[in-house]
Design a protein around this motif. Structure first.
Motif, PDB file in Angstrom:
ATOM      1  N   ILE A   1       0.876  -1.173   0.000  1.00 49.42           N
ATOM      2  CA  ILE A   1       0.000   0.000   0.000  1.00 49.42           C
ATOM      3  C   ILE A   1       0.912   1.222   0.000  1.00 49.42           C
ATOM      4  CG2 ILE A   1      -1.791   1.280   1.219  1.00 49.42           C
ATOM      5  CD1 ILE A   1      -2.626  -1.397   2.491  1.00 49.42           C
ATOM      6  N   ILE A   2       0.946   1.924  -1.109  1.00 49.72           N
ATOM      7  CA  ILE A   2       1.823   3.081  -1.266  1.00 49.72           C
ATOM      8  C   ILE A   2       1.160   4.301  -0.625  1.00 49.72           C
ATOM      9  CG2 ILE A   2       2.883   4.637  -2.942  1.00 49.72           C
ATOM     10  CD1 ILE A   2       3.147   2.213  -4.822  1.00 49.72           C
ATOM     11  N   VAL A   3       1.901   4.968   0.259  1.00 45.72           N
ATOM     12  CA  VAL A   3       1.406   6.177   0.921  1.00 45.72           C
ATOM     13  C   VAL A   3       2.269   7.336   0.439  1.00 45.72           C
ATOM     14  CG1 VAL A   3       0.814   7.258   3.114  1.00 45.72           C
ATOM     15  CG2 VAL A   3       0.833   4.760   2.935  1.00 45.72           C
ATOM     16  N   ASN A   4       1.654   8.256  -0.300  1.00 46.68           N
ATOM     17  CA  ASN A   4       2.448   9.293  -0.953  1.00 46.68           C
ATOM     18  C   ASN A   4       1.546  10.430  -1.409  1.00 46.68           C
ATOM     19  OD1 ASN A   4       5.027  10.177  -2.115  1.00 46.68           O
ATOM     20  ND2 ASN A   4       4.052   9.831  -4.097  1.00 46.68           N
TER      21      ASN A   4
ATOM     22  N   VAL B   1       6.773  -0.484   6.176  1.00 43.83           N
ATOM     23  CA  VAL B   1       6.347  -0.762   7.548  1.00 43.83           C
ATOM     24  C   VAL B   1       5.113  -1.653   7.534  1.00 43.83           C
ATOM     25  CG1 VAL B   1       7.263   1.415   8.440  1.00 43.83           C
ATOM     26  CG2 VAL B   1       4.879   1.302   7.687  1.00 43.83           C
ATOM     27  N   LYS B   2       4.885  -2.323   8.661  1.00 39.84           N
ATOM     28  CA  LYS B   2       3.660  -3.111   8.792  1.00 39.84           C
ATOM     29  C   LYS B   2       3.243  -3.153  10.257  1.00 39.84           C
ATOM     30  CE  LYS B   2       5.650  -7.741   9.441  1.00 39.84           C
ATOM     31  NZ  LYS B   2       5.701  -9.130   8.926  1.00 39.84           N
TER      32      LYS B   2
ATOM     33  N   VAL C   1       9.292  -1.449  11.497  1.00 38.31           N
ATOM     34  CA  VAL C   1       9.954  -1.173  10.224  1.00 38.31           C
ATOM     35  C   VAL C   1      10.455  -2.486   9.667  1.00 38.31           C
ATOM     36  CG1 VAL C   1      11.910  -0.010   9.131  1.00 38.31           C
ATOM     37  CG2 VAL C   1      10.600   1.156  10.924  1.00 38.31           C
ATOM     38  N   VAL C   2      10.065  -2.779   8.425  1.00 35.12           N
ATOM     39  CA  VAL C   2      10.465  -4.025   7.768  1.00 35.12           C
ATOM     40  C   VAL C   2      11.736  -3.803   6.950  1.00 35.12           C
ATOM     41  CG1 VAL C   2       9.762  -5.831   6.145  1.00 35.12           C
ATOM     42  CG2 VAL C   2       8.068  -4.809   7.691  1.00 35.12           C
ATOM     43  N   ASP C   3      11.710  -2.791   6.076  1.00 34.14           N
ATOM     44  CA  ASP C   3      12.841  -2.517   5.186  1.00 34.14           C
ATOM     45  C   ASP C   3      13.100  -1.015   5.117  1.00 34.14           C
ATOM     46  OD1 ASP C   3      13.363  -5.159   4.367  1.00 34.14           O
ATOM     47  OD2 ASP C   3      11.835  -5.053   2.800  1.00 34.14           O
TER      48      ASP C   3
ATOM     49  N   ALA D   1       5.797  -6.718  -0.705  1.00 32.80           N
ATOM     50  CA  ALA D   1       5.341  -5.876   0.403  1.00 32.80           C
ATOM     51  C   ALA D   1       3.872  -6.107   0.723  1.00 32.80           C
ATOM     52  CB  ALA D   1       5.593  -4.405   0.066  1.00 32.80           C
ATOM     53  N   GLU D   2       3.372  -7.282   0.426  1.00 34.69           N
ATOM     54  CA  GLU D   2       1.984  -7.626   0.728  1.00 34.69           C
ATOM     55  C   GLU D   2       1.712  -7.392   2.219  1.00 34.69           C
ATOM     56  OE1 GLU D   2      -1.795  -8.490  -0.028  1.00 34.69           O
ATOM     57  OE2 GLU D   2      -0.322  -8.888  -1.631  1.00 34.69           O
ATOM     58  N   GLY D   3       0.626  -6.659   2.505  1.00 33.54           N
ATOM     59  CA  GLY D   3       0.260  -6.384   3.884  1.00 33.54           C
ATOM     60  C   GLY D   3       1.055  -5.269   4.536  1.00 33.54           C
ATOM     61  N   CYS D   4       1.895  -4.596   3.755  1.00 37.47           N
ATOM     62  CA  CYS D   4       2.764  -3.537   4.289  1.00 37.47           C
ATOM     63  C   CYS D   4       2.432  -2.193   3.652  1.00 37.47           C
ATOM     64  CB  CYS D   4       4.234  -3.860   4.009  1.00 37.47           C
ATOM     65  SG  CYS D   4       4.825  -5.400   4.737  1.00 37.47           S
TER      66      CYS D   4
END
Length: 448
Positions: A10-13, A388-389, A419-421, A48-51
């Motif tokens: 899910i891109i947040v921008n 992130v997730k 934070v994942v990556d 990034a599924e779910g992130c």
């Protein structure tokens, strides 16, 4: 050429959240896709599924302590902590040893960061009573702005001459350079301290810290800074605003940055004076953590635009420095590793939206300081990205703290966000607990 696909996140921008993919080529964002990217050959695929996939945090207010104070922290250790926390760029403050108040000291910091910093870096130039003429020697493409201490927390960097203040505000306006101010009234602090000491002894309990550095201390200085900025047309950014009263100095705007803006830092958004009972000097900072009502006003200002940026004022000390009370214990705390996940907790609490978190911690720092090609997920921009997730609960323990001081006011706190990556210039610097210690970030450019 290295080609990376970040898919299914899910891109947040730029005020939106949508399912999509990102394609990176080397250090640049090649494309942002709503839904799926075209099938192709990729050197790396990140699912990034779910992130949530966001631009990396730009922390515009840190104290990494190098040079001169490396026993507390250094560029290597604190930039590592930053990467663990999803921060991809930082602006460091000038109150080091030597202070960053000469071009030579500034150049030395850049040399150090090129060798040591795991993420992108820049450094404020410090104003003094006597160095305003040196501003003309600065390359405005290589610094975020000028830092001015109108307070007593930083030793002999205090600028207390009216004539010097007027010259600094006027020169920054002439150069179109942002001026970031620490605002507290020194004389009033000293008066308050003397009164409290007379009643409670030479080192009063830390609960009196917000009494000594109270609302009036902040208001007197902040209102003077705003008055001077209006007089000269200066691009003013007030650091770590702490009181509801000060918020009346700013015109709320969520769409366009005003010429006079305010920063809040994590400590003042999370803690209140009630927390001194349990946290003690761990939350002693300047300006002081104040009332729950002040905290609530700051939180509301995150959404209405009264606050434009959120930083950390990350300021590590050794544990021994934090012993004592109002006088003996040092002010400042490490916060950069947990800043983003703390802000995401405020999303869970309904204080603000995840889109606004990105505005406050990435977009607006980039806009305010005219950062070149960073702070947004856009084609052609540097690939500074955090994933992130929200998942299983985890606890802050001493062994996971990356800051050199090895303590945090958040120790024992339970988070569900993680934070994942963390990608810095397209390089996967932090990957779900694995850290690339060999990578070095880049010097940030401005006003290109």
């Amino acid at each position: 050429m290295e080609k990376t696909l970040i898919k299914n996140g899910i891109i947040v921008n730029e005020g939106r959240s949508f399912k999509g993919d990102l394609v990176l080529i080397d250090d640049i964002i090649e494309a942002v896709y709503e839904q799926s990217a075209p099938v192709g050959d990729y050197n790396r695929v990140v699912d990034a599924e779910g992130c949530y996939v966001m631009p990396g945090v730009i922390d515009e207010h840190v104290h990494f302590r190098e040079p001169g104070l490396e026993r507390k922290a250094d560029i290597e250790s604190e930039s590592r902590a930053a990467a663990y926390g999803g921060v991809t760029s930082y602006f460091d403050m000038p109150n080091t040893n030597p202070q960053t108040t000469t071009v030579e000291a500034l150049d030395d910091k850049y040399r150090r960061a090129a060798k040591e910093s795991h993420i992108n870096y820049s450094f404020f130039y410090g104003a003094t009573n006597d160095n305003v003429d040196d501003f003309a020697k600065l390359d405005v493409h290589h610094i975020p702005g000028i830092k001015l201490f109108m307070g007593a927390s930083t030793g002999n960097m205090l600028v207390d001459r009216q004539e010097s203040l007027e010259m600094i505000f006027r020169r920054c306006a002439d150069m179109n350079l942002p001026l970031m101010t620490h605002c507290e009234d020194t004389n009033l602090i000293n008066e308050n301290m003397a009164k409290i000491k007379a009643e409670y002894g030479d080192d009063p309990d830390v609960k009196f810290h917000p009494v000594i550095r109270d609302e009036k201390v902040c208001w007197n200085s902040s209102s003077l800074a705003v008055e001077l900025a209006k007089k000269y047309g200066t691009r003013l950014h007030l650091a770590h605003v702490t009181t509801a009263k000060e918020l009346s100095l700013f015109v709320p705007s969520v769409n366009d940055l005003q010429k006079i803006t305010a920063e809040a830092v994590i400590a003042h958004l999370v803690f209140s004076d009630a927390d001194y009972k349990d946290k003690g000097t761990l939350i002693k900072c300047n300006p002081a953590v104040k009332t729950a009502d002040d905290r609530e006003a700051l939180r509301k200002a995150l959404m209405n635009g009264g606050i434009s940026c959120v930083g950390t004022d990350h300021a590590p000390h050794e544990s021994k420095d934090k012993q004592g009370g109002c006088c003996k214990a040092a002010s400042g705390m490490p916060m950069i590793q947990f800043s983003l996940v703390t802000m995401l907790e405020l999303v869970d609490e309904g204080v603000l939206t995840i889109e606004r978190v990105v505005e406050l911690m990435a977009h607006n720092p980039a806009r305010l300081f005219s950062v070149s090609q960073r702070g947004f997920l856009r084609k052609g921009y540097k690939a500074d990205i955090v994933i992130v997730k929200a998942g299983e609960e985890w606890t802050v323990t001493k062994d996971i703290i990356q800051s050199k001081c090895k303590w945090s006011p958040m120790e024992g706190h339970k988070y569900r966000w993680q934070v994942v990556d963390t990608f810095v210039n397209g390089q996967l610097v932090y990957d779900n607990g694995t850290f690339n210690a060999d990578y070095r970030g880049e010097q940030i450019s401005f006003r290109d």
